[in-house]
Design an enzyme around this catalytic site. Structure first.
Site, PDB file in Angstrom:
ATOM      1  N   HIS A   1       2.909   3.570  -8.921  1.00 26.08           N
ATOM      2  CA  HIS A   1       2.757   2.141  -9.245  1.00 26.08           C
ATOM      3  C   HIS A   1       4.015   1.622  -9.953  1.00 26.08           C
ATOM      4  CE1 HIS A   1      -1.227   2.227  -7.738  1.00 26.08           C
ATOM      5  NE2 HIS A   1      -1.745   2.960  -8.708  1.00 26.08           N
TER       6      HIS A   1
ATOM      7  N   LEU B   1      11.526 -19.783  -4.610  1.00 27.57           N
ATOM      8  CA  LEU B   1      10.364 -19.063  -4.084  1.00 27.57           C
ATOM      9  C   LEU B   1       9.134 -19.187  -4.993  1.00 27.57           C
ATOM     10  CD1 LEU B   1       9.402 -16.674  -2.056  1.00 27.57           C
ATOM     11  CD2 LEU B   1       9.931 -15.187  -3.987  1.00 27.57           C
TER      12      LEU B   1
ATOM     13  N   ASP C   1       0.832  -1.217   0.000  1.00 24.65           N
ATOM     14  CA  ASP C   1       0.000   0.000   0.000  1.00 24.65           C
ATOM     15  C   ASP C   1       0.863   1.262   0.000  1.00 24.65           C
ATOM     16  OD1 ASP C   1      -2.319   1.444   0.021  1.00 24.65           O
ATOM     17  OD2 ASP C   1      -2.677   1.227   2.169  1.00 24.65           O
TER      18      ASP C   1
HETATM   19  C1  FPP Z   1      -1.778   0.230  -3.349  1.00 21.83           C
HETATM   20  O1  FPP Z   1      -1.384   1.558  -3.413  1.00 21.83           O
HETATM   21  C2  FPP Z   1      -1.289  -0.473  -4.512  1.00 21.83           C
HETATM   22  C3  FPP Z   1      -2.058  -1.041  -5.476  1.00 21.83           C
HETATM   23  C4  FPP Z   1      -3.527  -1.038  -5.443  1.00 21.83           C
HETATM   24  C5  FPP Z   1      -1.462  -1.700  -6.636  1.00 21.83           C
HETATM   25  C6  FPP Z   1      -0.230  -2.469  -6.354  1.00 21.83           C
HETATM   26  C7  FPP Z   1       0.425  -2.735  -7.631  1.00 21.83           C
HETATM   27  C8  FPP Z   1       1.739  -2.719  -7.894  1.00 21.83           C
HETATM   28  C9  FPP Z   1       2.787  -2.534  -6.892  1.00 21.83           C
HETATM   29  C10 FPP Z   1       2.203  -2.888  -9.287  1.00 21.83           C
HETATM   30  C11 FPP Z   1       1.820  -4.188  -9.968  1.00 21.83           C
HETATM   31  C12 FPP Z   1       2.225  -5.387  -9.211  1.00 21.83           C
HETATM   32  C13 FPP Z   1       2.925  -6.443  -9.662  1.00 21.83           C
HETATM   33  C14 FPP Z   1       2.944  -7.663  -8.826  1.00 21.83           C
HETATM   34  C15 FPP Z   1       3.688  -6.482 -10.900  1.00 21.83           C
HETATM   35  P1  FPP Z   1      -2.487   2.686  -3.581  1.00 21.83           P
HETATM   36  O2  FPP Z   1      -2.618   2.991  -5.029  1.00 21.83           O
HETATM   37  O3  FPP Z   1      -3.758   2.242  -2.938  1.00 21.83           O
HETATM   38  O4  FPP Z   1      -1.814   3.843  -2.810  1.00 21.83           O
HETATM   39  P2  FPP Z   1      -2.542   4.934  -1.892  1.00 21.83           P
HETATM   40  O5  FPP Z   1      -3.228   4.195  -0.779  1.00 21.83           O
HETATM   41  O6  FPP Z   1      -1.408   5.747  -1.423  1.00 21.83           O
HETATM   42  O7  FPP Z   1      -3.486   5.682  -2.780  1.00 21.83           O
END
Ligand code: FPP
Length: 254
Positions: free
Chosen positions: A48, A142, A31
């Site tokens: 992201h 893994l 997150d």
């Molecule tokens: C949460 O941060 C993150 C996500 C909803 C997406 C996670 C995705 C990635 C790290 C990239 C793709 C993953 C892989 C495995 C290749 P948020 O957007 O909710 O952040 P915020 O809470 O600060 O708004």
């Protein structure tokens, strides 16, 4: 047989961890990508993008130390409510990650898996996932399990649905259902128990992740945003885990 290729930059941290008492399965709620980007005046998608770099770092760190399974919450069933541009951006980044990283995962002996309602993802994403899963299927290091279009409740509902089909087909009787049987219908059925759950960004909630699986999971929270989360943070979580006394509802630490 391939061996895990330890990153020479693993540093002293790796030495301070008791390899005989590692969590077998670590799950992470990644997150804070958006807030990390916004705090620097950047668009969320850059967060992201940076989040993917952390995925690579932490996969390597987990593999280097000998964790058996790492489950990453990449896209929840609720994330479809985000702006379309962000969803498309995330799917594009995922495809890029798969295309570029599959060879590196292979070199590291990492086996890629996914869980969630994959059939509802864009076809191109499904295709890339299938290819990468196939290419890494024989790896014995893994297990990198990516949760996509996943939620704990949806997974329980899907498990109930599969169980109902088997009951209807006479493969199992209602009075034979117990926790072990039910667990066998979940997406995580062939993975070790989730020993440690990490959530980044300072939020203190489960957000519909692994609801059944985390009954006795140890939880480690950090204010660090996911794009800033690195190998040292990950190893700190493992060291902290090793200090915990897990009693599983009993009185004796196991
Ligand atoms: C949460 O941060 C993150 C996500 C909803 C997406 C996670 C995705 C990635 C790290 C990239 C793709 C993953 C892989 C495995 C290749 P948020 O957007 O909710 O952040 P915020 O809470 O600060 O708004």
């Amino acid at each position: 047989m391939k061996t895990n290729n330890v990153d020479p930059s693993a540093g002293a941290w790796i030495e301070t961890i008791d390899k005989s008492r590692l969590p077998e399965h670590v799950a992470i709620i990644m997150d804070g990508n958006g807030r990390w980007a916004q705090s620097q005046g950047l668009p969320r998608i850059i967060g992201h993008q940076a989040g993917i770099k952390s995925v690579k770092k932490i996969t390597r760190a987990a593999n280097d130390i000998g964790i058996k399974a790492l489950t990453l919450y990449a896209f929840s069933t609720e994330n479809w409510s985000r702006p379309e541009t962000e969803i498309t951006g995330l799917m594009t980044l995922l495809c890029k990650f798969l295309k570029i990283e599959v060879e590196s995962l292979n070199k590291q002996n990492v086996q890629l898996r996914v869980m969630g309602r994959i059939h509802q993802l864009p076809e191109l994403v499904q295709k890339e996932l299938a290819l990468s899963i196939e290419k890494t299927a024989m790896n014995s290091g893994l297990i990198l399990n990516i949760a996509l279009n996943y939620s704990g409740r949806a997974d329980i509902i899907d498990a109930v649905s599969r169980l109902a089909v088997d009951i209807h087909a006479g493969k199992i009787q209602a009075n034979e259902i117990n926790e072990a049987v039910f667990q066998g219908y979940l997406s995580t059925s062939d993975l070790p128990e989730v020993d440690l759950l990490i959530r980044t960004s300072g939020e203190m909630r489960i957000s519909n992740f692994l609801l059944w699986e985390i009954a006795y999971t140890e939880i480690w929270l950090t204010p660090v945003y996911w794009p800033a989360f690195n190998r040292e943070h990950f190893y700190q979580a493992l060291i902290d885990y090793q200090k915990r006394k897990r009693r599983f509802g009993g009185t004796v630490a196991l």
